[in-house]
Structure formats: C-alpha cells, structure tokens
Design a protein around this motif. Sequence first.
Motif, PDB file in Angstrom:
ATOM      1  N   SER A   1     -12.612 -11.110   8.520  1.00 25.83           N
ATOM      2  CA  SER A   1     -11.772 -11.129   9.701  1.00 25.83           C
ATOM      3  C   SER A   1     -11.933  -9.860  10.534  1.00 25.83           C
ATOM      4  O   SER A   1     -11.640  -8.755  10.066  1.00 25.83           O
TER       5      SER A   1
ATOM      6  N   ASP B   1     -10.100  -9.261  13.000  1.00 22.01           N
ATOM      7  CA  ASP B   1      -8.715  -8.835  13.237  1.00 22.01           C
ATOM      8  C   ASP B   1      -8.232  -7.848  12.175  1.00 22.01           C
ATOM      9  O   ASP B   1      -7.356  -7.036  12.436  1.00 22.01           O
ATOM     10  N   GLN B   2      -8.788  -7.960  10.968  1.00 24.98           N
ATOM     11  CA  GLN B   2      -8.409  -7.055   9.884  1.00 24.98           C
ATOM     12  C   GLN B   2      -9.416  -5.912   9.728  1.00 24.98           C
ATOM     13  O   GLN B   2      -9.429  -5.220   8.713  1.00 24.98           O
TER      14      GLN B   2
END
Length: 142
Positions: free
Chosen positions: A58, A60-61
């Motif tokens: 991810s 986003d992570q």
Amino acid sequence: MFNPSRDQVRDFFIDTWSKHQKKQILTPLESIALNWIQQHPEYHHILENPDAKSRDFSVDQGQVNPFLHLSMHLAIEEQISINSPPGIRDVFQALAARSSTHDAAHEIMECLGTVLWEAQRLGKPLDNEHYLELLKQRVHRH
C-alpha cells in the motif's frame, strides 16, 4: 506486446531469486533481473517469502511494491538499451555521470512513474514527449 499478469511478474522475480540461490542457470532476462535484485537487498526477504505473491503493498501506508520497482528497473534498462524514447540514453549517461547508474535509474523511474500515473488517470497512452521533458529537467536541475 508482452503483458504479463501480476502473478506472472511476481513469479518471475521470485523464481529468479530462487534459481540464483540454488546456483541454477538463468536466462538472459533473469540475469538482468538478478542484477537489480542484488542491488536491492531490502527486497530479498520478500522474494523468499511464500506469501509475497499475494501480498498487497500500500502506497498509502508508505510501502514500496518491490515487484513494481524491479519491473520498472527492467523497463528502464530496456529503454536505455534501445534508446527509446530517443534521447533517454543520453539522459541516463548524464545522470549517471554525477551519481551512479543505480541513482540515475531511480531518477528516470520517478519520471516514468509520473507519466504512467498521468496516462492511467487520463486514460491515454504514455506521453513520450512529456516523459523526455521531465527527464531533461532532471539533467538540468543540478
């Protein structure tokens, strides 16, 4: 045009690393991939993990997808070898002259990532002119 699936790409890198560790003969493409795998020791444990094939990485992570990263290295190496888009080889050589070939490949990768993202977002083909413009900006930035 060769368009492997996500699983095929992941199998390719996992199998290449496994074959190297077992001292098996590699294909020419596997040898090129191995060079990039060896330059990214932070990915070795991922390539040795049976769960890696199905794992999501991810953004986003803050995670980097090692399979995408290694695939982009291969794509860039191919672009440089055939000088397509025209001028990329000169850009690579100029960037490598002030750092290293690996750092130069990463600078090119940032530009490639940008134009790939734009093409996907707009539903259009990759804009080679914009790609070269971004690459030349990198050369003249320092």
